[in-house]
Design a protein around this motif. Structure first.
Motif, PDB file in Angstrom:
ATOM      1  N   TYR A  27       1.008  -1.325  -0.184  1.00  0.00           N
ATOM      2  CA  TYR A  27      -0.228   0.451   0.115  1.00  0.00           C
ATOM      3  C   TYR A  27       1.009   1.260   0.093  1.00  0.00           C
ATOM      4  CZ  TYR A  27       0.813   0.611   5.143  1.00  0.00           C
ATOM      5  OH  TYR A  27       1.592   1.628   6.470  1.00  0.00           O
ATOM      6  N   ARG A  28       0.817   2.106  -0.184  1.00  0.00           N
ATOM      7  CA  ARG A  28       0.437   4.024  -0.210  1.00  0.00           C
ATOM      8  C   ARG A  28      -0.233   4.430   0.363  1.00  0.00           C
ATOM      9  NH1 ARG A  28       3.980   4.155  -6.147  1.00  0.00           N
ATOM     10  NH2 ARG A  28       6.104   3.193  -5.146  1.00  0.00           N
ATOM     11  N   ILE A  29       0.091   5.793   0.792  1.00  0.00           N
ATOM     12  CA  ILE A  29      -1.142   6.733   0.619  1.00  0.00           C
ATOM     13  C   ILE A  29      -1.130   7.503   0.276  1.00  0.00           C
ATOM     14  CG2 ILE A  29      -2.278   8.723   2.771  1.00  0.00           C
ATOM     15  CD1 ILE A  29      -2.215   5.305   3.936  1.00  0.00           C
ATOM     16  N   VAL A  30      -1.731   8.301  -1.192  1.00  0.00           N
ATOM     17  CA  VAL A  30      -1.628   8.919  -2.081  1.00  0.00           C
ATOM     18  C   VAL A  30      -2.787  10.138  -1.762  1.00  0.00           C
ATOM     19  CG1 VAL A  30      -1.788   9.868  -5.062  1.00  0.00           C
ATOM     20  CG2 VAL A  30      -1.335   7.028  -3.360  1.00  0.00           C
ATOM     21  N   ASP A  31      -2.942  11.308  -1.586  1.00  0.00           N
ATOM     22  CA  ASP A  31      -3.578  12.401  -1.567  1.00  0.00           C
ATOM     23  C   ASP A  31      -4.344  11.879  -0.137  1.00  0.00           C
ATOM     24  OD1 ASP A  31      -2.530  14.320  -3.699  1.00  0.00           O
ATOM     25  OD2 ASP A  31      -4.112  13.273  -4.541  1.00  0.00           O
ATOM     26  N   GLY A  32      -3.909  11.623   0.981  1.00  0.00           N
ATOM     27  CA  GLY A  32      -4.906  10.937   2.372  1.00  0.00           C
ATOM     28  C   GLY A  32      -5.527   9.837   1.773  1.00  0.00           C
ATOM     29  N   GLN A  33      -5.033   9.077   0.490  1.00  0.00           N
ATOM     30  CA  GLN A  33      -6.447   7.868   0.308  1.00  0.00           C
ATOM     31  C   GLN A  33      -5.729   6.257   0.595  1.00  0.00           C
ATOM     32  OE1 GLN A  33      -9.369   8.826  -3.316  1.00  0.00           O
ATOM     33  NE2 GLN A  33     -10.162   7.817  -1.867  1.00  0.00           N
ATOM     34  N   SER A 152      -7.132   7.279   9.286  1.00  0.00           N
ATOM     35  CA  SER A 152      -7.292   7.863  10.809  1.00  0.00           C
ATOM     36  C   SER A 152      -6.443   8.422  11.538  1.00  0.00           C
ATOM     37  CB  SER A 152      -7.998   7.158  12.356  1.00  0.00           C
ATOM     38  OG  SER A 152      -6.952   5.633  11.844  1.00  0.00           O
ATOM     39  N   LYS A 153      -5.022   8.104  11.267  1.00  0.00           N
ATOM     40  CA  LYS A 153      -3.610   8.584  11.958  1.00  0.00           C
ATOM     41  C   LYS A 153      -3.723  10.112  11.297  1.00  0.00           C
ATOM     42  CE  LYS A 153      -1.018   4.008  11.377  1.00  0.00           C
ATOM     43  NZ  LYS A 153       0.505   3.999  10.663  1.00  0.00           N
ATOM     44  N   PRO A 154      -2.776  10.719  12.647  1.00  0.00           N
ATOM     45  CA  PRO A 154      -2.357  11.935  12.153  1.00  0.00           C
ATOM     46  C   PRO A 154      -1.874  12.210  10.589  1.00  0.00           C
ATOM     47  CG  PRO A 154      -1.893  10.929  14.243  1.00  0.00           C
ATOM     48  CD  PRO A 154      -2.760  10.283  13.909  1.00  0.00           C
ATOM     49  N   MET A 155      -1.209  12.519  10.111  1.00  0.00           N
ATOM     50  CA  MET A 155      -0.395  12.964   9.041  1.00  0.00           C
ATOM     51  C   MET A 155       1.143  12.545   9.566  1.00  0.00           C
ATOM     52  SD  MET A 155      -0.445  13.834   6.410  1.00  0.00           S
ATOM     53  CE  MET A 155      -0.188  15.153   4.776  1.00  0.00           C
ATOM     54  N   SER A 156       0.903  11.157   8.869  1.00  0.00           N
ATOM     55  CA  SER A 156       2.424  10.362   9.392  1.00  0.00           C
ATOM     56  C   SER A 156       3.528  10.618   7.877  1.00  0.00           C
ATOM     57  CB  SER A 156       1.791   8.862   9.368  1.00  0.00           C
ATOM     58  OG  SER A 156       1.349   8.389   8.835  1.00  0.00           O
ATOM     59  N   ARG A 157       4.218   9.662   8.381  1.00  0.00           N
ATOM     60  CA  ARG A 157       5.075   9.728   7.024  1.00  0.00           C
ATOM     61  C   ARG A 157       4.486   8.421   5.687  1.00  0.00           C
ATOM     62  NH1 ARG A 157       6.723   4.639   7.822  1.00  0.00           N
ATOM     63  NH2 ARG A 157       6.247   2.892   9.731  1.00  0.00           N
ATOM     64  N   ALA A 158       3.257   8.062   6.240  1.00  0.00           N
ATOM     65  CA  ALA A 158       2.823   7.549   4.696  1.00  0.00           C
ATOM     66  C   ALA A 158       2.209   8.095   4.119  1.00  0.00           C
ATOM     67  CB  ALA A 158       2.390   6.187   5.767  1.00  0.00           C
ATOM     68  N   ALA A 159       1.352   9.273   5.125  1.00  0.00           N
ATOM     69  CA  ALA A 159       0.816  10.352   3.956  1.00  0.00           C
ATOM     70  C   ALA A 159       1.205  11.279   3.617  1.00  0.00           C
ATOM     71  CB  ALA A 159      -0.470  11.230   5.310  1.00  0.00           C
ATOM     72  N   SER A 160       2.658  11.649   3.642  1.00  0.00           N
ATOM     73  CA  SER A 160       4.023  12.314   3.103  1.00  0.00           C
ATOM     74  C   SER A 160       4.135  11.184   1.782  1.00  0.00           C
ATOM     75  CB  SER A 160       4.744  12.562   4.311  1.00  0.00           C
ATOM     76  OG  SER A 160       5.697  12.074   4.029  1.00  0.00           O
TER      77      SER A 160
END
Length: 161
Positions: A27-33, A152-160
Motif C-alpha cells: 500500500y501507499r497513502i496518496v492524497d490522504g487515500q 484515521s492517523k494524523p499526518m504521518s510518514r506514510a501520508a507524506s
C-alpha cells in the motif's frame, strides 16, 4: 488411449499442503487515500495480493515480503503483525480452506523488472475500485481494515509519500 495420456487428462491435481499462508498487502497513502497494489493470480487471473507458504528459514512476514518482491516487484517496510486474514476456498487442489494472514507492506520502491512479471499483471487501486475487483471473500475486508487504520492517523510518514 495410452495410460500416460489418460492420467494427464483425468488424474486429480496434487493437493496443496495444509497450513496457513502469508501475504503482503502492498500500500501507499496518496492524497490522504489508501492505494493498494493488486496482482493477478496465475491460474484464474483474479485480482489478489501477493501470498504464499512460509519459506524455510524465514518468518511469516519475511515470507510475505519476499512474495511481494517476486510476484509484484515491490519492496518496502513490512509489519510484523498481521492486519487480518482471509480463507482460500475449497477447490479440487485444496481439500480444505486455508487461512492467509496478511501483513501490511508500505511500498517504498516499485521495480520495472521482477521475477513473475511475465505471469501476472499489477494494478494500483484506491479502496472503492479494489473492492470491486477483488472476488475472494474476506480479502477486501483486510484492505478496508488497513484503510481505516491508515486514514484515521494524523499526518504521518506514510501520508507524506
Amino acid at each position: 488411449m495410452p495410460m500416460r495420456l489418460w492420467s494427464r487428462f483425468f488424474a486429480k491435481p496434487p493437493a496443496e499442503p495444509v497450513g496457513p499462508q502469508f501475504g503482503a498487502l502492498p500500500y501507499r497513502i496518496v492524497d490522504g487515500q489508501l492505494a493498494v497494489l493488486l496482482i493477478t493470480s496465475r491460474g484464474r487471473g483474479k485480482w489478489i495480493f501477493p501470498k504464499g507458504r512460509q519459506m524455510e528459514g524465514k518468518t511469516p512476514w519475511e515470507s510475505a515480503e519476499l512474495e511481494a518482491y517476486e510476484e509484484a516487484g515491490v519492496v518496502g517496510e513490512i509489519e510484523t503483525k498481521p492486519i487480518g486474514s482471509y480463507f482460500l476456498p475449497i477447490t479440487e487442489e485444496r481439500p480444505q480452506p486455508i487461512e492467509v494472514l496478511m501483513f501490511p507492506l508500505l511500498v517504498t520502491d516499485q521495480r520495472d523488472d521482477w521475477k513473475e512479471m511475465g505471469q501476472r499483471y499489477r494494478h494500483w487501486a484506491v479502496l472503492p475500485e479494489a473492492k470491486r475487483l477483488i472476488t475472494h471473500d474476506g480479502l477486501a475486508d483486510v484492505a478496508l481494515a488497513l484503510a481505516q487504520r491508515e486514514t484515521s492517523k494524523p499526518m504521518s510518514r506514510a501520508a507524506s509519500r
